[in-house]
Design an enzyme around this catalytic site. Structure first.
Site, PDB file in Angstrom:
ATOM      1  N   MET A  49      74.396  19.103  -7.256  1.00  0.00           N
ATOM      2  CA  MET A  49      73.665  19.688  -8.374  1.00  0.00           C
ATOM      3  C   MET A  49      72.237  19.150  -8.401  1.00  0.00           C
ATOM      4  O   MET A  49      71.935  18.149  -7.786  1.00  0.00           O
ATOM      5  CB  MET A  49      74.353  19.344  -9.705  1.00  0.00           C
ATOM      6  CG  MET A  49      75.661  20.090  -9.886  1.00  0.00           C
ATOM      7  SD  MET A  49      75.407  21.881  -9.987  1.00  0.00           S
ATOM      8  CE  MET A  49      77.079  22.387 -10.320  1.00  0.00           C
ATOM      9  N   CYS A  50      71.429  19.825  -9.137  1.00  0.00           N
ATOM     10  CA  CYS A  50      70.011  19.514  -9.141  1.00  0.00           C
ATOM     11  C   CYS A  50      69.586  19.149 -10.561  1.00  0.00           C
ATOM     12  O   CYS A  50      70.390  19.120 -11.475  1.00  0.00           O
ATOM     13  CB  CYS A  50      69.211  20.716  -8.662  1.00  0.00           C
ATOM     14  SG  CYS A  50      69.842  21.404  -7.115  1.00  0.00           S
ATOM     15  N   GLN A  51      68.323  18.872 -10.700  1.00  0.00           N
ATOM     16  CA  GLN A  51      67.777  18.590 -12.028  1.00  0.00           C
ATOM     17  C   GLN A  51      66.589  19.507 -12.280  1.00  0.00           C
ATOM     18  O   GLN A  51      65.756  19.719 -11.393  1.00  0.00           O
ATOM     19  CB  GLN A  51      67.315  17.132 -12.106  1.00  0.00           C
ATOM     20  CG  GLN A  51      68.443  16.133 -12.004  1.00  0.00           C
ATOM     21  CD  GLN A  51      68.673  15.372 -13.302  1.00  0.00           C
ATOM     22  OE1 GLN A  51      67.844  15.403 -14.215  1.00  0.00           O
ATOM     23  NE2 GLN A  51      69.802  14.699 -13.385  1.00  0.00           N
ATOM     24  N   ASN A  94      69.691  25.106 -11.467  1.00  0.00           N
ATOM     25  CA  ASN A  94      70.656  24.020 -11.331  1.00  0.00           C
ATOM     26  C   ASN A  94      72.033  24.652 -11.417  1.00  0.00           C
ATOM     27  O   ASN A  94      72.361  25.315 -12.408  1.00  0.00           O
ATOM     28  CB  ASN A  94      70.421  22.989 -12.452  1.00  0.00           C
ATOM     29  CG  ASN A  94      71.658  22.176 -12.783  1.00  0.00           C
ATOM     30  OD1 ASN A  94      72.624  22.701 -13.313  1.00  0.00           O
ATOM     31  ND2 ASN A  94      71.620  20.908 -12.487  1.00  0.00           N
ATOM     32  N   ILE A 107      64.327  18.938  -8.899  1.00  0.00           N
ATOM     33  CA  ILE A 107      64.711  17.961  -7.879  1.00  0.00           C
ATOM     34  C   ILE A 107      66.039  18.430  -7.307  1.00  0.00           C
ATOM     35  O   ILE A 107      66.946  18.797  -8.044  1.00  0.00           O
ATOM     36  CB  ILE A 107      64.855  16.546  -8.481  1.00  0.00           C
ATOM     37  CG1 ILE A 107      63.495  16.062  -8.982  1.00  0.00           C
ATOM     38  CG2 ILE A 107      65.388  15.584  -7.446  1.00  0.00           C
ATOM     39  CD1 ILE A 107      63.589  14.758  -9.738  1.00  0.00           C
TER      40      ILE A 107
END
Lengths: 286, 286
Positions: free
Chosen positions: B1-3, B108, B78
């Protein structure tokens, strides 16, 4: 007027040497102070860095010198505004996506307003004649390659791309001075309306000295037989033997080599507005 | 997962404080090491900086800390890769032009492959589920706003834009976790599929301390009554009082204020795949 720089390389190449000489023209050795920009292809990706500050004092340019990106295709531009203010959205190169490829464009010249936008999905964000011309070309490419979606021929047919660009150039030529460089990451296209030169570096390499700065590079030290680089610029960047294009030359470079050429005549009334006659080109100072 | 991180400001704002805390999550205080990116709007222009290196050791991130750009709309991301390698073309935010506006998107989550691309001019350059979803939304916007060219309603009708995004989100939701932020420079859109929070800073300002670094800012020192900033992030960046979104919240921010909200239900089977139950959200460490 502005200055153009494009590179087309057989192998990913650190282009900071050429960029250093080119950036000096943005206010230091020449008067192009209304912003600058550079686009680097890294395989399918294309990163564009633009700044409305003069290149020679741009923090973005300084950063790029210390963070060289290796690329096979580069398009760079230093701006002396003729139309459109010194704003970020007016800085070249401009970028658009078509059929999953990024396309970038930079222009040197001055065009009259087009008679109307070409129908299609691409519209200009800023206020320059250059971005309007780019959108015109992209809409032509879209009409040819993408309007019928999956049944249309692919943009990987690079000769078909060349044909569309040639026709679009023919249409845009009467509007004014139209030197440009254009890439989709697969090839580098370059058109000489009034002024453009190129040099091809290949093995065995020699050294080169920048016209615009006290810097030499001995390419023989790092070049291999697999390396080959075409450098295209408004005026020669180095003391190497450059070829001055003829007005009307539309060129396609791939893997560092000139692979196709067409002649798209420049109207006499456009040539008459150019600051320098073609025959003087090689004697024009940078 | 991302931010995810997005900012929407009434006045052009230096966002380096939020970016510093956010960048720390790219490998330093969290494990999102597969690249990062940020998009800044400056009036009509939008500059995108992406890097396939972890944000906390990215030269581009370092450069941006020393060269703060003032912006009213920012989208940052990110990446912890779930689909698509750590390559530049897979770094968010993605950008496309529609009707002379730049649109940027960051995601995300994790989506199953779409049943087929939505017909239209936008196609993905990289290999991520996220860019495919963005192109889907852009093709929906194109069909609504641009297919009939000059007779179509303008994208300046921001409520009509919201409606199209709401419908597209409804279509894409069953494919998986779909938290996203999306901007066209006029507004900031944010959707909470499983996890998203926001805080609104306004006059009189107080101080804030970063969750991810030893840094505090007293916004009271520089804020004026005209300033107002909405900060939207996957998890709170500071010790301020953040509002946790409910799954299904589609929000629109303009001039630093939440101006519209809709509920687009998240399918139960998608919520079941989320790592954290919605009720736990506020207790989840960054």
């Amino acid at each position: 007027m502005c200055q153009l720089l494009a590179l087309n390389c057989a192998e990913p190449t650190d282009v900071s040497f050429s960029l250093t000489g080119f950036a000096a023209r943005g206010g230091l050795t020449d008067h192009h102070v209304d912003g600058w920009g550079v686009a680097f292809y890294e395989d399918r990706a294309c990163r564009v860095f633009v700044d409305e500050k003069p290149a020679y004092q741009s923090p973005v340019a300084e950063f790029l010198k210390s963070y060289p990106i290796k690329s096979r295709n580069v398009v760079a531009h230093i701006r002396k505004a003729t139309q459109g203010g010194a704003r970020v959205e007016n800085c070249h190169p401009f970028m658009r996506e078509l059929r999953g490829q990024q396309w970038v464009f930079a222009h040197n010249g001055d065009l009259q307003p087009l008679d109307g936008p070409e129908h299609g999905p691409y519209a200009q964000v800023g206020t320059t004649d250059s971005e309007a011309a780019f959108c015109f070309i992209m809409n032509r490419l879209y009409a040819h390659f993408a309007a019928q979606a999956n049944t249309a021929p692919g943009v990987d047919d690079i000769d078909a791309v060349f044909d569309v660009i040639e026709q679009a150039t023919r249409t845009l030529n009467p509007y004014g001075i139209f030197n440009f460089v254009l890439s989709n990451g697969q090839a580098q296209f370059a058109y000489c309306s009034t002024r453009l030169s190129y040099v091809i570096r290949h093995w065995p390499f020699s050294s080169a000295r920048l016209v615009d700065g006290d810097l030499s590079v001995d390419f023989a030290e790092r070049g291999t037989p697999a390396d080959r680089t075409a450098v295209i610029a408004t005026t020669p960047l180095t003391d190497e033997v450059w070829t001055a294009c003829e007005p009307g030359d539309l060129l396609m470079f791939r893997s560092g080599a000139l692979v196709r050429r067409a002649h798209v005549p420049v109207p006499a009334e456009v040539l008459a507005t150019a600051k320098y006659a073609p025959s003087e080109l090689s004697a024009v100072p940078a």
